[in-house]
Design a protein around this motif. Structure first.
Motif, mmCIF file in Angstrom:
data_model
loop_
_atom_site.group_PDB
_atom_site.id
_atom_site.type_symbol
_atom_site.label_atom_id
_atom_site.label_comp_id
_atom_site.label_asym_id
_atom_site.label_seq_id
_atom_site.Cartn_x
_atom_site.Cartn_y
_atom_site.Cartn_z
ATOM 1 N N HIS A 142 0.862 -1.183 0.000
ATOM 2 C CA HIS A 142 0.000 0.000 0.000
ATOM 3 C C HIS A 142 0.900 1.235 0.000
ATOM 4 O O HIS A 142 1.911 1.274 0.711
ATOM 5 C CB HIS A 142 -0.886 -0.016 1.245
ATOM 6 N N ILE A 170 -2.083 -4.454 -1.678
ATOM 7 C CA ILE A 170 -3.201 -4.421 -2.622
ATOM 8 C C ILE A 170 -3.122 -5.701 -3.440
ATOM 9 O O ILE A 170 -2.195 -5.894 -4.229
ATOM 10 C CB ILE A 170 -3.144 -3.189 -3.538
ATOM 11 N N SER A 171 -4.070 -6.610 -3.222
ATOM 12 C CA SER A 171 -4.036 -7.902 -3.896
ATOM 13 C C SER A 171 -4.305 -7.731 -5.386
ATOM 14 O O SER A 171 -5.306 -7.118 -5.779
ATOM 15 C CB SER A 171 -5.079 -8.839 -3.283
ATOM 16 N N PRO A 172 -3.422 -8.266 -6.240
ATOM 17 C CA PRO A 172 -3.672 -8.165 -7.686
ATOM 18 C C PRO A 172 -4.830 -9.044 -8.142
ATOM 19 O O PRO A 172 -5.335 -8.872 -9.247
ATOM 20 C CB PRO A 172 -2.341 -8.632 -8.293
ATOM 21 N N ASP A 174 -7.958 -9.425 -6.600
ATOM 22 C CA ASP A 174 -9.251 -8.744 -6.501
ATOM 23 C C ASP A 174 -9.105 -7.244 -6.272
ATOM 24 O O ASP A 174 -10.100 -6.546 -6.075
ATOM 25 C CB ASP A 174 -10.077 -9.353 -5.365
ATOM 26 N N ASN A 175 -7.842 -6.770 -6.261
ATOM 27 C CA ASN A 175 -7.558 -5.339 -6.087
ATOM 28 C C ASN A 175 -8.101 -4.805 -4.756
ATOM 29 O O ASN A 175 -8.437 -3.629 -4.641
ATOM 30 C CB ASN A 175 -8.142 -4.528 -7.251
ATOM 31 N N LYS A 176 -8.163 -5.694 -3.748
ATOM 32 C CA LYS A 176 -8.652 -5.289 -2.432
ATOM 33 C C LYS A 176 -7.489 -5.176 -1.450
ATOM 34 O O LYS A 176 -6.449 -5.803 -1.621
ATOM 35 C CB LYS A 176 -9.680 -6.295 -1.905
ATOM 36 N N GLU A 177 -7.719 -4.383 -0.420
ATOM 37 C CA GLU A 177 -6.692 -4.147 0.596
ATOM 38 C C GLU A 177 -6.692 -5.284 1.612
ATOM 39 O O GLU A 177 -7.738 -5.711 2.094
ATOM 40 C CB GLU A 177 -6.978 -2.811 1.287
#
Length: 512
Positions: A142, A170-172, A174-177
């Motif tokens: 992040h 930032i997970s590639p 699901d693009n979630k933190e």
């Protein structure tokens, strides 16, 4: 060939046959014919060729070695297979444990520029199965956590050793933190530069969410506590009690100066006036606290007040703690004490009223019977009191009663009691006193009252009193019986001319 050589040949042959016997498990010898020694010209000869025997012996030994070696190899292979199975089971268990803990492992080879992420680690980071698709962990960080992460690993990269840091990625996938806990160890080479790095990565998103919810809950609780109109304190009781928190009302009630840090110096023991109450309160820690304990307390400046305490055990910031609320009930206690005083005392004289003096007498008579010590009561009646009211008025009559109460009290000991049981009738309770001791006290009262001048309209006047005394005789005698005997002795004093003392001892006898 000399005899020694033939002897060696013979021993070799028999040794070879012995080896064959061992190898064949006790079967027939490899050679059908026995060895025969023939001495010619003093030299022994053999029916077999010496070199052939040696060859056979060596061959048999070689076969034995091969057989034994094969057995050892088979045994080692069995042990190796068992070890492989155990390691496989441990690996499966480790993978299962990592999956449950949402944790994976990783390693990095700086010399070859390769990075390996376990299946569990890729799941934590939200990566695919392609190892080459992800080489730089920094790209997942992040933006707000990059600097903190770099500072955490800088020392390990420079000096070697381990590091632990929690941060967001930032997970590639699901693009979630996500929150992760990265733990690693850096190994340095000969030139003091990193050559290898290994570690674990764990998903701590749920734990972080729980901690955030807990902090928000604590902040909400703190807001509620600060708004409370009465003191609330939280003490750490893991060792010596120390104050962890106090709201603003605590400063006000206990007269603390917030700027001078009085709150940090306050302790539980300093709040109590009564040591027994403090002991009772501390003993309640193991029982989970107390409810509505009324005790005398004091402020930081020594002011005493009545407080009602309620407490309960709790965990606060990871420590065993005691939650205490204090309510100032001084006004209520004053009203309560006044009501109790009005219910137990005579409003005109301040002495015990009829109900209270009778309760006191019954309590003392039970104690006297139990511990077998003497007990005596005195009954007093102001002579011709009706004439006082008729002659001087009720105001003067009230003044006469008040003065009489003061005179009688001055003649009693501290442990004795005096009460007004009627208009001009009084009862004195004398503990640990015989009838003779009661007579002495009664005479003192009679003489003191007779000598007292009372201001009346138009001048001063003096009055007298008649008295009856009775002592507890038998252990089963009740106070009512004892009072009846004292009243009978009083009647004798009245009948004998008043202003005298009579002791009831079965047969009432006036004393002077």
């Amino acid at each position: 060939m000399n005899k020694g050589s033939h002897l060696i040949t013979l021993l070799s042959t028999w040794l070879g046959r012995l080896c064959c016997l061992v190898a064949a498990g006790g079967g027939k010898y490899a050679f059908a014919e026995p060895v025969e020694l023939v001495f010619q010209g003093g030299q022994p000869t053999s029916t077999y060729d010496d070199w052939f025997s040696l060859f056979v012996w060596a061959l048999v030994c070689l076969i034995c070695v091969v057989v034994v070696s094969i057995g050892v190899i088979i045994r080692q292979k069995s042990t190796l297979d068992k070890t492989i199975r155990e390691l496989s089971g441990l690996e499966e268990g480790l993978q299962e444990a990592q999956s449950i803990a949402q944790m994976g492992s990783w390693s990095r080879d700086f010399e070859h520029g390769t990075t390996f992420w376990s299946k569990e680690a890729r799941m934590v980071l939200g990566l695919g199965d392609d190892q080459e698709a992800f080489k730089h962990y920094e790209t997942l960080l992040h933006p707000d956590d990059i600097e903190g992460m770099m500072e955490a690993v800088a020392a390990a990269y420079h000096q070697g050793g381990g590091y632990i840091h929690e941060h967001r990625i930032i997970s590639p996938l699901d693009n979630k933190e996500r929150w992760v806990r990265l733990a690693g160890k850096v190994f340095l080479g000969e030139e003091e530069s990193p050559v290898r790095e290994t570690g674990t990565v764990q998903d701590v998103t749920l734990r972080r969410a729980a901690e955030l919810a807990l902090r928000q809950s604590e902040e909400k609780l703190r807001s509620i506590l600060e708004a409370a109109p009465y003191p609330i304190m939280i003490f750490d009781i893991s060792s010596a009690p120390s104050l962890l928190y106090a709201n603003q009302s605590t400063y006000y009630l206990f007269e603390l100066d917030q700027d001078e840090g009085d709150l940090n110096n306050i302790d539980l023991h300093s709040l109590w006036v009564d040591e027994d109450a403090h002991v009772e309160f501390t003993d309640s820690f193991s029982e989970g606290g107390v409810t509505n304990l009324e005790v005398l307390m004091k402020t930081n400046k020594g002011k005493v007040f009545w407080g009602m305490l309620s407490s309960t055990s709790m965990d606060f910031q990871g420590n065993p703690a005691l939650f205490i609320s204090v309510l100032d009930i001084t006004d209520r206690k004053l009203i309560q004490e006044e009501l109790e005083r009005l219910a137990t005392t005579d409003t005109l004289t301040g002495l015990l009223n009829r109900r209270s003096i009778f309760e006191t007498a019954n309590k003392e008579i039970r104690r006297a019977i139990r511990y077998q010590y003497p007990f005596t009561i005195i009954m007093l009646d102001i002579d011709h009191f009706k004439r006082v009211n008729d002659t001087y008025g009720h105001a003067t009559g009230d003044r006469v009663i008040q003065l009489f109460a003061e005179v009688c009290l001055s003649c009693l000991r501290e442990e004795d009691s005096l009460g007004r049981v009627g208009g001009e009738e009084f009862v004195a309770v004398l503990v640990s006193s015989t009838s003779e001791g009661g007579r002495v006290v009664a005479e003192r009262m009679r003489e003191a009252w007779e000598a007292t001048e009372v201001e009346v309209p138009g001048g001063v006047d003096r009055f007298t009193v008649s008295i009856g005394v009775s002592e507890l005789i038998v252990s089963n005698e009740s106070f009512d019986v004892l009072l009846e005997r004292a009243d009978r002795a009083l009647y004798v004093s009245k009948s004998a001319g008043r202003n005298r003392v009579t002791i009831d001892a079965g047969a009432a006898t006036p004393v002077n």
